[in-house]
Design a protein around this motif. Structure first.
Motif, PDB file in Angstrom:
ATOM      1  N   GLU A 133       0.061  47.032  46.301  1.00  0.00           N
ATOM      2  CA  GLU A 133       0.663  47.514  47.499  1.00  0.00           C
ATOM      3  C   GLU A 133      -0.023  48.861  47.746  1.00  0.00           C
ATOM      4  O   GLU A 133       0.465  49.689  48.819  1.00  0.00           O
ATOM      5  N   ASN A 134      -1.193  49.144  47.125  1.00  0.00           N
ATOM      6  CA  ASN A 134      -1.919  50.366  47.485  1.00  0.00           C
ATOM      7  C   ASN A 134      -1.039  51.436  47.405  1.00  0.00           C
ATOM      8  O   ASN A 134      -0.998  52.415  48.274  1.00  0.00           O
ATOM      9  N   ALA A 135       0.007  51.822  46.247  1.00  0.00           N
ATOM     10  CA  ALA A 135       0.753  52.786  46.301  1.00  0.00           C
ATOM     11  C   ALA A 135       0.414  53.548  45.159  1.00  0.00           C
ATOM     12  O   ALA A 135      -0.260  53.247  44.161  1.00  0.00           O
ATOM     13  N   ALA A 136       0.945  55.035  45.054  1.00  0.00           N
ATOM     14  CA  ALA A 136       0.727  55.951  44.110  1.00  0.00           C
ATOM     15  C   ALA A 136       1.994  55.761  43.237  1.00  0.00           C
ATOM     16  O   ALA A 136       1.993  56.796  42.336  1.00  0.00           O
ATOM     17  N   ASP A 137       3.162  55.745  43.765  1.00  0.00           N
ATOM     18  CA  ASP A 137       4.444  55.840  43.018  1.00  0.00           C
ATOM     19  C   ASP A 137       5.363  54.481  42.788  1.00  0.00           C
ATOM     20  O   ASP A 137       5.510  54.115  44.004  1.00  0.00           O
ATOM     21  N   LEU A 138       5.307  54.368  41.572  1.00  0.00           N
ATOM     22  CA  LEU A 138       6.131  52.948  41.286  1.00  0.00           C
ATOM     23  C   LEU A 138       7.857  53.242  41.606  1.00  0.00           C
ATOM     24  O   LEU A 138       8.406  52.234  41.972  1.00  0.00           O
ATOM     25  N   MET A 139       8.283  54.406  41.651  1.00  0.00           N
ATOM     26  CA  MET A 139       9.482  54.681  41.964  1.00  0.00           C
ATOM     27  C   MET A 139      10.267  53.785  43.151  1.00  0.00           C
ATOM     28  O   MET A 139      11.416  53.284  43.355  1.00  0.00           O
ATOM     29  N   GLN A 140       9.284  53.756  44.401  1.00  0.00           N
ATOM     30  CA  GLN A 140       9.899  53.134  45.737  1.00  0.00           C
ATOM     31  C   GLN A 140      10.227  51.555  45.310  1.00  0.00           C
ATOM     32  O   GLN A 140      10.866  50.935  46.078  1.00  0.00           O
ATOM     33  N   PHE A 141       9.542  51.021  44.059  1.00  0.00           N
ATOM     34  CA  PHE A 141       9.781  49.615  43.720  1.00  0.00           C
ATOM     35  C   PHE A 141      10.951  49.227  42.959  1.00  0.00           C
ATOM     36  O   PHE A 141      10.969  48.093  42.488  1.00  0.00           O
ATOM     37  N   VAL A 142      11.496  50.302  42.348  1.00  0.00           N
ATOM     38  CA  VAL A 142      12.439  50.102  41.255  1.00  0.00           C
ATOM     39  C   VAL A 142      13.657  49.221  41.819  1.00  0.00           C
ATOM     40  O   VAL A 142      13.956  49.492  42.946  1.00  0.00           O
ATOM     41  N   GLY A 143      14.179  48.517  40.775  1.00  0.00           N
ATOM     42  CA  GLY A 143      15.216  47.824  41.556  1.00  0.00           C
ATOM     43  C   GLY A 143      14.929  46.392  41.724  1.00  0.00           C
ATOM     44  O   GLY A 143      13.816  45.847  41.185  1.00  0.00           O
ATOM     45  N   TYR A 144      16.123  45.428  41.901  1.00  0.00           N
ATOM     46  CA  TYR A 144      15.780  44.168  42.393  1.00  0.00           C
ATOM     47  C   TYR A 144      14.953  43.743  43.727  1.00  0.00           C
ATOM     48  O   TYR A 144      15.812  44.266  44.547  1.00  0.00           O
ATOM     49  N   GLY A 145      14.175  42.868  43.868  1.00  0.00           N
ATOM     50  CA  GLY A 145      13.598  42.480  45.301  1.00  0.00           C
ATOM     51  C   GLY A 145      13.043  43.445  46.051  1.00  0.00           C
ATOM     52  O   GLY A 145      12.806  43.323  47.186  1.00  0.00           O
ATOM     53  N   ASN A 146      12.577  44.698  45.433  1.00  0.00           N
ATOM     54  CA  ASN A 146      11.887  45.685  46.189  1.00  0.00           C
ATOM     55  C   ASN A 146      10.346  45.404  46.205  1.00  0.00           C
ATOM     56  O   ASN A 146       9.854  46.023  46.948  1.00  0.00           O
ATOM     57  N   VAL A 147       9.629  44.449  45.244  1.00  0.00           N
ATOM     58  CA  VAL A 147       8.491  43.953  45.604  1.00  0.00           C
ATOM     59  C   VAL A 147       8.413  42.505  46.472  1.00  0.00           C
ATOM     60  O   VAL A 147       9.075  41.681  45.819  1.00  0.00           O
ATOM     61  N   LYS A 148       8.040  42.774  47.473  1.00  0.00           N
ATOM     62  CA  LYS A 148       8.319  41.463  48.354  1.00  0.00           C
ATOM     63  C   LYS A 148       7.002  40.691  49.000  1.00  0.00           C
ATOM     64  O   LYS A 148       7.106  39.641  49.724  1.00  0.00           O
ATOM     65  N   ARG A 149       6.111  40.984  48.198  1.00  0.00           N
ATOM     66  CA  ARG A 149       4.769  40.304  48.658  1.00  0.00           C
ATOM     67  C   ARG A 149       4.197  39.756  47.486  1.00  0.00           C
ATOM     68  O   ARG A 149       4.247  40.420  46.295  1.00  0.00           O
ATOM     69  N   LYS A 150       3.294  38.669  47.608  1.00  0.00           N
ATOM     70  CA  LYS A 150       2.389  38.235  46.646  1.00  0.00           C
ATOM     71  C   LYS A 150       1.754  39.248  46.097  1.00  0.00           C
ATOM     72  O   LYS A 150       0.930  40.190  46.848  1.00  0.00           O
ATOM     73  N   LEU A 151       1.284  39.640  44.750  1.00  0.00           N
ATOM     74  CA  LEU A 151       0.411  40.503  44.332  1.00  0.00           C
ATOM     75  C   LEU A 151      -0.668  39.998  43.971  1.00  0.00           C
ATOM     76  O   LEU A 151      -0.963  38.999  44.065  1.00  0.00           O
ATOM     77  N   ARG A 152      -1.696  40.817  43.472  1.00  0.00           N
ATOM     78  CA  ARG A 152      -3.134  40.508  43.147  1.00  0.00           C
ATOM     79  C   ARG A 152      -3.063  39.550  41.971  1.00  0.00           C
ATOM     80  O   ARG A 152      -2.083  39.614  41.284  1.00  0.00           O
TER      81      ARG A 152
END
Lengths: 180, 380, 422
Positions: free
Chosen positions: C123-142
């Motif tokens: 996600e090219n992100a610096a902070d994991l907090m925005q992805f905490v919880g259920y269903g907040n990762v919405k794309r295929k990862l590497r």
């Protein structure tokens, strides 16, 4: 192929079901507020929660919603259905109107609804456990035994909640919840 | 003991049961999709299934890009190209296949075209190395096999790829309860054949066995009642569940003799492959029972449950499994003849089918295919 | 021909198992072609010191070398408890070395760290907090390959990751199907050198996953068949492998069982045993598998009045058909519990008393008791805040937790007459 035969279809709304759910959410919110004043166990559960505790229970993706939180002086208040810039510490998202109908017509209790992935709980998970206990108590107060038994995992026996406490509490909660 | 040495993949998420359709918006959202192209046939639209699906998407952020209700049963290049254009013109980002058979394969083919951005015939030779656009299958109970597997059939081609699995399979009785008894028979026989052939191989694969056993369990338990009463809700849901599990088992095992022959015959005659599989399976099982190795006794566990399996002496389990399976196949007697001759397949064609099957699937020799065809022709 | 209904069709269920699993004594040799199939050429290996020192990374690298594939980076300092600082460090190295995929070799903590790092780099992100919880990762990862080295947590097939932020004193939980690895490799060489005590309690962890998946509220047909297969493999192999650690066939069977159990419980969740086990781990720092092992019979006893049929069916994969047939149907649930206690006792004997049978028998390396009786109220209170209770068939309050904990502490069976049934 005549593509015009196959137009775009935007989703409509299920108005009557949404109204029913909105009313039920309002009842639950008001009942939690009332139970927090009337029932010792509910009071104790809320006392252990952080001061900034704020629950949002809503239907994905467009509501209706219900907000309940602790005020600055530690009281538990039903905050209405509108989002006034609240920052919920605990969110219970019900995935669809139909899932909410199953829950609020007691065809599926909270535990079964969770087990069937009809709802998602996000945020402070220890608070979620407290909330489920609070909801169980509120359901026992609000509903006759025959319906409450469908909603909760274990309906309390006399030794766990004596009938005097139950019936007296029920009257007080109904009065407080439905009067302003 | 033969050591484990296998690879297994099952991609789809299964959502099965009461109000399963209403989970579709949330599932699409978690796949980052909001504008599906819905593909179905005139038959299902007339039965009201398109309307049921549309209503299930109410109160969500999902806009149906186009609801195409005239999908034929045959996945031709023409229809694939037309639907791909419709997908692109409407700015769709996902596909929902409402129905089984050709509908599902058309959806998979369209998905390849719009994701790989190339012509469908060129897709045949391409290796897919990344996920396609989101695809949701909402099967009806007239499954022909492969809809929920890692394979797509279009024109005369068959393409296999891990990325051809659908992302989500939604099984809802409002959709599954409209098939006919004949279609239920076809679906159950296909699933039965796929499941048995998948777990009949020598090399052990306990993960694949788990899927095959689930399929067999459901078929045995629900099939006899459902074929008499296709609108029986639980039954039709169970049969489609069995088809989904059998498709996964099929995708993870080498293609068996019954499947290969049935495909060869179905391509030539336009008969439903499940009906042919039902006939071939009966004689394949009879041959296996007396052959070295025999039928796997664990099939009895899946079919009959723990109590019966545990009570049956070890030496009797193969025969008992055979009897249970034959009973299943016999339940189709009103809809499926017991021999190939009953399907009006001329005897002189058998050699050609054996040759085609051996050319396609070299796991078995031409004389093995021919032997099964001969036995199945008149049932001797 | 009647059929004892084993395959229940739930009113509604969900099941997803979308990890490609490669199983075999030489399964690692398939890494290069597996990575090639998903367009990955510059993998980063993430592991911990224990795995590295056991020589397992060398085996992985040798298997890759056969196809001239080399790791572009190696990080071997994942701590026992996955931490957000470590996740950030891993992501930094991944980016600096221009990696395009992850190979995680280790247990639960390594796999969770890898999942967290994969979110950041994808996600090219610096902070994991925005992805905490259920269903907040919405794309295929590497691309992500998981190679478990215990048998085990089953983390290679779960769609969740828990990463602690020790500075803020919180645990971040992430749930999304996109967190699942692309590939899980089950190779007997990865658990070959696991010491007997760890083999015993990680095996019991896997057994607990399968057993709880079989009787908890979200049970479904596929979780049932995978759980039964897992239980049978563990019952047939665990004690033998503890006694004879070089049994590679047994090792592979246990690793496969852990994978099957992981599939089962990630789709039907767990209950009381994990609920209390997490609390003991949190309050007293006891390894997860040790807690599961001790609490498993109590989880069955506590729920028996609601789930006796399912608990009775478990006797078959645990004890075999002879015992199953001989035992009258009504007695099978209690016999199942008896067999699990027997398994724990056998493991205790096979490890010369090191495998604990009850809570008061849990000692650390210095011989200090890890769960003093005075801590039980703390554990009960912590358990009340653990969400694993949601899926347990019977409800629990503070007194119920204390009742179970006290029995588990002493090592006496639960007095089922005292269980509140509502």
């Amino acid at each position: 192929m005549n593509a015009l035969q196959y137009p775009e279809i935007k989703p409509k709304k299920k108005f009557i079901k949404r109204i029913y759910i909105a009313v039920m959410l309002w009842v639950v919110g008001r009942a939690i507020q009332a139970a927090a004043k009337v029932d010792r166990e509910v009071k104790e559960e809320f006392a252990k929660l952080k001061d900034n505790f704020l629950l949002k229970m809503w239907i994905w993706p467009n509501g209706p919603a219900m907000y309940v939180g602790k005020t600055k002086d530690g009281k538990v208040k039903y905050l209405g259905w509108k989002d006034k810039g609240y920052k919920p510490t605990l969110t219970m998202t019900i995935k669809s109107v139909e899932a909410a109908m199953l829950l609020f017509t007691f065809q599926e209790g909270t535990a079964i609804s969770t087990a069937r992935n009809r709802l998602v709980v996000d945020g402070d998970l220890p608070d979620a456990c407290a909330l489920v206990r609070i909801l169980n108590i509120v359901e026992v107060y609000l509903l006759p035994k025959i319906i409450a038994k469908l909603a909760v995992k274990r309906y309390p026996k006399w030794s766990q909640m004596n009938p005097l406490r139950k019936h007296f509490g029920r009257i007080l909660i109904y009065v407080r919840a439905f009067t302003f | 003991m033969i050591p484990y040495n296998f690879t297994f993949l099952s991609h789809p998420k299964i959502c099965s049961g009461l109000k399963a359709l209403e989970h579709i918006p949330f599932e699409l959202e978690s796949l980052n999709a909001r504008k599906p192209l819905v593909i179905t046939s005139a038959r299902w639209a007339k039965k009201g299934l398109a309307k049921t699906l549309t209503k299930a998407l109410y109160d969500s952020n999902i806009t149906i890009g186009a609801l195409f209700t005239n999908a034929p049963n045959y996945p031709s290049v023409t229809i694939i190209n037309e639907l791909s254009k419709l997908y692109r013109d409407r700015g769709c980002d996902s596909i929902i296949a409402l129905g089984s058979g050709g509908i599902a394969h058309i959806a998979k083919a369209v998905n390849m075209v719009v994701s790989l951005k190339t012509d469908i015939l060129q897709c045949t030779d391409l290796t897919i190395s990344s996920p396609l656009k989101p695809l949701i299958c909402v099967p009806t109970a007239d499954c022909e096999g492969g809809e929920m597997a890692a394979v797509a059939y279009y024109e005369r081609f068959e393409k296999q790829s891990d990325f051809l699995y659908p992302d989500v399979i939604v099984i809802d009785s409002r959709i599954t309860r409209h098939a006919t008894s004949q279609e239920i028979a076809n679906c159950a026989l296909t699933s039965l054949a796929h499941a048995i052939e998948a777990c009949g191989i020598v090399a052990p694969n306990p993960i694949n066995d788990a899927y095959a056993h689930t399929a067999l369990s459901f078929i045995y338990q629900y099939f006899p009642k459902t074929i008499k009463k296709p609108c029986y809700k639980d039954g039709s849901v169970a049969i489609v569940n069995a088809a989904a599990c059998a498709d996964t088992a099929f995708s993870n095992a080498p293609q068996g003799i019954v499947h290969t022959l049935a495909q060869a015959i179905a391509l030539d005659t336009n008969l439903q492959p499940g009906i042919v599989m039902g006939i071939l399976l009966r004689y394949s099982l009879a041959a296996k029972l007396h052959a070295k190795g025999g039928i796997r006794p664990e099939l009895l566990l899946a079919l009959a449950g723990i109590d019966t399996y545990a009570k049956t002496p070890e030496k009797d389990r193969q025969k008992a499994a055979y009897d249970y399976l034959t009973k299943c196949i016999d339940a189709t007697c009103n809809y499926v003849p017991s021999t190939l001759k009953g399907l009006h397949i001329p005897h002189y064609k058998l050699k050609e089918y054996a040759r085609l099957a051996a050319a396609k699937n070299k796991q078995h020799k031409e004389n093995e295919y021919m032997a099964l065809l001969e036995k199945s022709f008149e049932g001797k | 021909m009647k059929r004892g209904a084993i395959m229940q069709l739930p009113a509604y269920y969900e099941f997803c198992n979308s990890v490609k699993t490669i199983v075999g004594h030489k399964a690692l040799e398939q890494i290069p072609q597996s990575l090639k199939a998903i367009n990955a050429q510059r993998p980063m290996i993430i592991t911990d010191k224990g795995v590295e020192q056991a020589g397992l990374i060398k085996i992985v690298q040798a298997a890759m070398q056969k196809s001239k594939l080399k790791a572009a980076a190696l990080f071997d300092s994942v701590p026992a408890d996955s931490d957000v600082k470590v996740v950030n460090e891993v992501a930094k190295i991944y980016r600096a070395k221009k990696c395009d995929s992850i190979i995680a070799v280790g247990g639960g903590s390594v796999l969770d760290t890898a999942k967290g790092a994969n979110i950041l780099v994808s996600e090219n992100a610096a902070d994991l907090m925005q992805f905490v919880g259920y269903g907040n990762v919405k794309r295929k990862l590497r691309p992500f390959v998981a190679i478990p080295t215990t048998a085990g947590t089953g983390s290679e097939v779960t769609s969740v990751a828990v990463i602690a932020n020790h500075e803020k004193n919180i645990k971040m939980a992430f749930g999304s199907l996109f967190l699942l690895p692309d590939i899980a490799i089950i190779d007997s060489r990865m658990t070959k050198t696991l010491p007997p005590t760890i083999t015993a309690f990680t095996g019991m962890d896997a057994l607990t996953h399968a057993v709880e998946a079989y009787f908890c509220l979200a049970k479904n047909p596929l979780s049932d068949t995978t759980a039964l297969a897992a239980i049978q493999l563990i019952a047939q192999n665990l004690v033998n492998v503890v006694k004879k650690p070089s049994d590679l066939d047994g090792r592979l069977a246990l690793a496969l069982a852990s994978n099957l159990a992981g599939m089962a419980f990630s789709n039907s969740m767990v209950g009381l045993v994990h609920n209390i086990g997490h609390a003991i781990g949190g309050v007293c720092g006891v390894p997860h598998g040790v807690c599961m092992n001790i609490l498993l019979p109590y989880g069955l006893e506590y729920n028996m009045h609601k789930r006796s049929q399912y608990i009775g069916e478990l006797l078959y994969p645990l004890a075999g058909e002879e015992v199953y047939n001989k035992t009258p149907k009504k007695e099978r649930p209690l016999k199942t519990v008896e067999y699990i206690r027997k398994l724990i006792q056998d493991l205790h004997d096979a490890t010369d008393g090191k495998h604990p049978r009850f809570l008061k028998e849990v000692y650390d390396r210095t011989g200090k008791q890890m769960i003093p009786k005075e801590k039980l109220p703390d554990i009960a209170r912590t358990a009340m805040s653990d969400p694993a209770q949601f899926y347990n068939p019977e409800d629990l309050d503070y007194n119920d937790y204390i009742m179970v904990l006290e029995a588990a502490w002493e090592g006496i069976p639960l007095d089922r007459k005292k269980i509140k049934k509502g």
